[in-house]
Structures are given as structure tokens and as C-alpha cells.
Design a protein around this motif. Sequence first.
Motif, PDB file in Angstrom:
ATOM      1  N   GLU A 151      31.858  33.969  38.248  1.00  0.00           N
ATOM      2  CA  GLU A 151      32.415  32.674  37.849  1.00  0.00           C
ATOM      3  C   GLU A 151      31.385  31.753  37.208  1.00  0.00           C
ATOM      4  OE1 GLU A 151      34.412  31.078  41.287  1.00  0.00           O
ATOM      5  OE2 GLU A 151      36.277  32.066  40.741  1.00  0.00           O
ATOM      6  N   ASN A 152      30.177  31.662  37.749  1.00  0.00           N
ATOM      7  CA  ASN A 152      29.154  30.768  37.175  1.00  0.00           C
ATOM      8  C   ASN A 152      28.754  31.213  35.780  1.00  0.00           C
ATOM      9  OD1 ASN A 152      29.052  29.057  39.373  1.00  0.00           O
ATOM     10  ND2 ASN A 152      27.442  30.226  40.394  1.00  0.00           N
ATOM     11  N   GLU A 153      28.577  32.511  35.598  1.00  0.00           N
ATOM     12  CA  GLU A 153      28.208  33.027  34.281  1.00  0.00           C
ATOM     13  C   GLU A 153      29.325  32.786  33.266  1.00  0.00           C
ATOM     14  OE1 GLU A 153      27.847  34.643  37.152  1.00  0.00           O
ATOM     15  OE2 GLU A 153      25.701  35.072  37.284  1.00  0.00           O
ATOM     16  N   ILE A 154      30.563  32.989  33.714  1.00  0.00           N
ATOM     17  CA  ILE A 154      31.712  32.757  32.841  1.00  0.00           C
ATOM     18  C   ILE A 154      31.767  31.277  32.449  1.00  0.00           C
ATOM     19  CG2 ILE A 154      34.249  32.719  32.753  1.00  0.00           C
ATOM     20  CD1 ILE A 154      34.166  35.242  34.575  1.00  0.00           C
ATOM     21  N   MET A 163      44.436  45.360  38.551  1.00  0.00           N
ATOM     22  CA  MET A 163      44.496  43.935  38.291  1.00  0.00           C
ATOM     23  C   MET A 163      43.650  43.160  39.305  1.00  0.00           C
ATOM     24  SD  MET A 163      45.707  41.800  36.261  1.00  0.00           S
ATOM     25  CE  MET A 163      46.492  40.303  35.944  1.00  0.00           C
ATOM     26  N   ASN A 164      43.763  43.531  40.570  1.00  0.00           N
ATOM     27  CA  ASN A 164      42.981  42.863  41.602  1.00  0.00           C
ATOM     28  C   ASN A 164      41.483  43.070  41.401  1.00  0.00           C
ATOM     29  OD1 ASN A 164      45.181  41.763  42.865  1.00  0.00           O
ATOM     30  ND2 ASN A 164      45.429  43.447  44.315  1.00  0.00           N
ATOM     31  N   GLN A 165      41.120  44.249  40.887  1.00  0.00           N
ATOM     32  CA  GLN A 165      39.701  44.519  40.627  1.00  0.00           C
ATOM     33  C   GLN A 165      39.174  43.574  39.546  1.00  0.00           C
ATOM     34  OE1 GLN A 165      39.914  48.662  39.671  1.00  0.00           O
ATOM     35  NE2 GLN A 165      39.299  49.310  41.735  1.00  0.00           N
ATOM     36  N   LEU A 166      39.994  43.319  38.532  1.00  0.00           N
ATOM     37  CA  LEU A 166      39.596  42.402  37.465  1.00  0.00           C
ATOM     38  C   LEU A 166      39.403  40.990  38.017  1.00  0.00           C
ATOM     39  CD1 LEU A 166      39.066  41.782  34.485  1.00  0.00           C
ATOM     40  CD2 LEU A 166      41.521  41.491  34.195  1.00  0.00           C
ATOM     41  N   LEU A 167      40.330  40.553  38.862  1.00  0.00           N
ATOM     42  CA  LEU A 167      40.207  39.222  39.462  1.00  0.00           C
ATOM     43  C   LEU A 167      38.973  39.128  40.343  1.00  0.00           C
ATOM     44  CD1 LEU A 167      43.909  38.390  40.376  1.00  0.00           C
ATOM     45  CD2 LEU A 167      42.524  37.421  38.556  1.00  0.00           C
ATOM     46  N   ASP A 168      38.690  40.183  41.118  1.00  0.00           N
ATOM     47  CA  ASP A 168      37.485  40.195  41.956  1.00  0.00           C
ATOM     48  C   ASP A 168      36.230  40.122  41.091  1.00  0.00           C
ATOM     49  OD1 ASP A 168      38.987  40.311  44.267  1.00  0.00           O
ATOM     50  OD2 ASP A 168      38.848  42.506  44.441  1.00  0.00           O
ATOM     51  N   LEU A 169      36.240  40.847  39.971  1.00  0.00           N
ATOM     52  CA  LEU A 169      35.101  40.829  39.047  1.00  0.00           C
ATOM     53  C   LEU A 169      34.916  39.429  38.451  1.00  0.00           C
ATOM     54  CD1 LEU A 169      32.931  42.594  37.700  1.00  0.00           C
ATOM     55  CD2 LEU A 169      34.566  43.006  35.853  1.00  0.00           C
ATOM     56  N   LEU A 170      36.026  38.794  38.059  1.00  0.00           N
ATOM     57  CA  LEU A 170      35.954  37.435  37.514  1.00  0.00           C
ATOM     58  C   LEU A 170      35.376  36.461  38.535  1.00  0.00           C
ATOM     59  CD1 LEU A 170      39.337  37.128  35.578  1.00  0.00           C
ATOM     60  CD2 LEU A 170      37.057  37.191  34.584  1.00  0.00           C
ATOM     61  N   LYS A 171      35.809  36.577  39.776  1.00  0.00           N
ATOM     62  CA  LYS A 171      35.321  35.676  40.825  1.00  0.00           C
ATOM     63  C   LYS A 171      33.840  35.898  41.104  1.00  0.00           C
ATOM     64  CE  LYS A 171      39.731  34.764  42.879  1.00  0.00           C
ATOM     65  NZ  LYS A 171      40.608  34.798  44.003  1.00  0.00           N
ATOM     66  N   THR A 172      33.377  37.131  40.964  1.00  0.00           N
ATOM     67  CA  THR A 172      31.969  37.451  41.196  1.00  0.00           C
ATOM     68  C   THR A 172      31.081  36.767  40.160  1.00  0.00           C
ATOM     69  OG1 THR A 172      32.596  39.597  42.100  1.00  0.00           O
ATOM     70  CG2 THR A 172      30.306  39.339  41.413  1.00  0.00           C
ATOM     71  N   ASP A 216      35.987  21.893  42.584  1.00  0.00           N
ATOM     72  CA  ASP A 216      37.236  21.977  43.336  1.00  0.00           C
ATOM     73  C   ASP A 216      38.277  22.909  42.730  1.00  0.00           C
ATOM     74  OD1 ASP A 216      36.317  20.027  45.176  1.00  0.00           O
ATOM     75  OD2 ASP A 216      36.939  18.421  43.820  1.00  0.00           O
ATOM     76  N   ILE A 217      38.082  23.290  41.482  1.00  0.00           N
ATOM     77  CA  ILE A 217      39.088  24.074  40.770  1.00  0.00           C
ATOM     78  C   ILE A 217      38.431  25.353  40.260  1.00  0.00           C
ATOM     79  CG2 ILE A 217      40.724  24.049  38.842  1.00  0.00           C
ATOM     80  CD1 ILE A 217      40.726  20.995  39.038  1.00  0.00           C
ATOM     81  N   SER A 218      39.162  26.460  40.320  1.00  0.00           N
ATOM     82  CA  SER A 218      38.598  27.742  39.887  1.00  0.00           C
ATOM     83  C   SER A 218      38.360  27.741  38.380  1.00  0.00           C
ATOM     84  CB  SER A 218      39.541  28.892  40.250  1.00  0.00           C
ATOM     85  OG  SER A 218      40.638  28.930  39.358  1.00  0.00           O
ATOM     86  N   PRO A 219      37.412  28.545  37.914  1.00  0.00           N
ATOM     87  CA  PRO A 219      37.155  28.624  36.470  1.00  0.00           C
ATOM     88  C   PRO A 219      38.397  29.027  35.664  1.00  0.00           C
ATOM     89  CG  PRO A 219      35.356  29.615  37.661  1.00  0.00           C
ATOM     90  CD  PRO A 219      36.420  29.310  38.672  1.00  0.00           C
TER      91      PRO A 219
END
Length: 168
Positions: free
Chosen positions: A12-15, A1-10, A129-132
Motif C-alpha cells: 500500500e505505501n509503495e502504491i 482475486m483474494n491473492q491480488l487484494l492481499d498483494l495490494l495491501k502488502t 483512515d482510508i485504504s489506498p
Amino acid sequence: MNQLLDLLKTYENEIFIIASIGAIIMGILVIFWRNQETKSPLYLKKIIIPPVMMSTGALMFVFPYFRLDGQLILEAVIVGAIFSLALLFTTKYEVRDHDLYVKPSKLFPVILVGLLIIRTFMKTILSQDISPGEIGGMFFLLAFTMIVIWRTSMVIHYLKFKDKEKVE
């Protein structure tokens, strides 16, 4: 689960860009869908199914990445309620052959595009200011609030029409 969150944060701009493009595509599809919807009479199931189906999107909140605090929830609901006014004021009804129809509105595409532009602008500002994930949760809640208010209004109009039909 943490790996998925790390991937999402990496990514974020593309998402963010993909989500914005997705919103534009969905907006275009809604314009076509709404145009088709005006060609058939209203009935209760037709009014209720869209928000019920959309409610499954709330499963996103199972994941901490998308969860909102109380203030963000309140802001999203208030903005959704304000945006719903545009839909409420432009949705007109007509009776044809003893059935209730939504009148086609030339303003609907303009309003929807306007709301999409405002949404994209808000998303760009909020993303500083807010995460994607939180933005995704907020905009889901905003859209869901809009749809629920609008469809509730449609149910009220439909039930009043049916009551009037019984009397006549």
C-alpha cells in the motif's frame, strides 16, 4: 482475486507513492496538453471526448478494493465541484476567424499545480483512515466531477457561440 487484494495491501505505501508521482506526471502533461488545446478552435467532439474517455476509469469500481460508501462518494463529488470552480473562473473564451477558442491562461498551470499540491496533502491525511483503494476511487471521482463540470460549462459556451453565429 483474494491473492491480488492481499498483494495490494502488502504494498500500500509503495502504491501510494507511485500514484502520487503518477498524478504529478499527469498534471505536467495536462499543462502541456492544455497549452496545445488553446491553439485550435473548440468543437463539440473536442470538448466531450476527454470526460467520455475518462469515464472508462469508473471500471475500477468493479473491484471491491476501490468501492466507496455513500459518504465518501458525496465528499469526493463536493470537493470535485469546489475544485472545478478554479477551472471555471480561469477559462476564458475568444472569437478568432469565426471560431471559438479557449484563451491561454497563465493562471492555469499555477492553479493545476496548486490543486495537485492540495490533492497530495489531502491524500496523505486521508491515507491514515482510508485504504489506498478507496482513496484512488475518491480521487478518480473528484477529478471526474471536476472535468464533467468544466466541460459542461465549455459545451454551454460553445452552444451559445454557435447560436449567436446563426443569428449573425
